[in-house]
Design an enzyme around this catalytic site. Sequence first.
Site, mmCIF file in Angstrom:
data_model
loop_
_atom_site.group_PDB
_atom_site.id
_atom_site.type_symbol
_atom_site.label_atom_id
_atom_site.label_comp_id
_atom_site.label_asym_id
_atom_site.label_seq_id
_atom_site.Cartn_x
_atom_site.Cartn_y
_atom_site.Cartn_z
ATOM 1 N N ASN A 96 42.405 40.047 28.234
ATOM 2 C CA ASN A 96 42.857 41.260 27.548
ATOM 3 C C ASN A 96 44.009 40.921 26.615
ATOM 4 O O ASN A 96 44.883 40.114 26.952
ATOM 5 C CB ASN A 96 43.330 42.309 28.549
ATOM 6 N N ARG A 102 35.528 42.364 30.897
ATOM 7 C CA ARG A 102 35.777 40.958 31.242
ATOM 8 C C ARG A 102 34.877 40.499 32.382
ATOM 9 O O ARG A 102 34.355 39.388 32.352
ATOM 10 C CB ARG A 102 37.252 40.728 31.590
#
EC number: 3.6.1.7
Length: 90
Positions: A38, A20
């Site tokens: 996520n 990320r």
Amino acid sequence: MSQKSYLFNVKGKVQRVGFRFHTAHNALKLGLTGYARNQEDGSVEVLVCGSKDKINQFLEWLQVGPQLARVDSIKQEETQWQELTDFKMY
């Protein structure tokens, strides 16, 4: 220039490898907005908003991901344009 929004679902070894963070860094470097989040199934959902050519450049990077990641598959769908001002990580 036409603005687009795309939603990607990235599967593979994409959690706990800085995915990320690197996704946000690369998106911002290209002037894109959106988020990386996520998912419970171990995938990462990525929304990017910006010009089609910049999104295509981003997708080239996304198919490989950061060094510690392993991208097995990416689902992609165009979504309704979203006027966002930043790229966030959830």
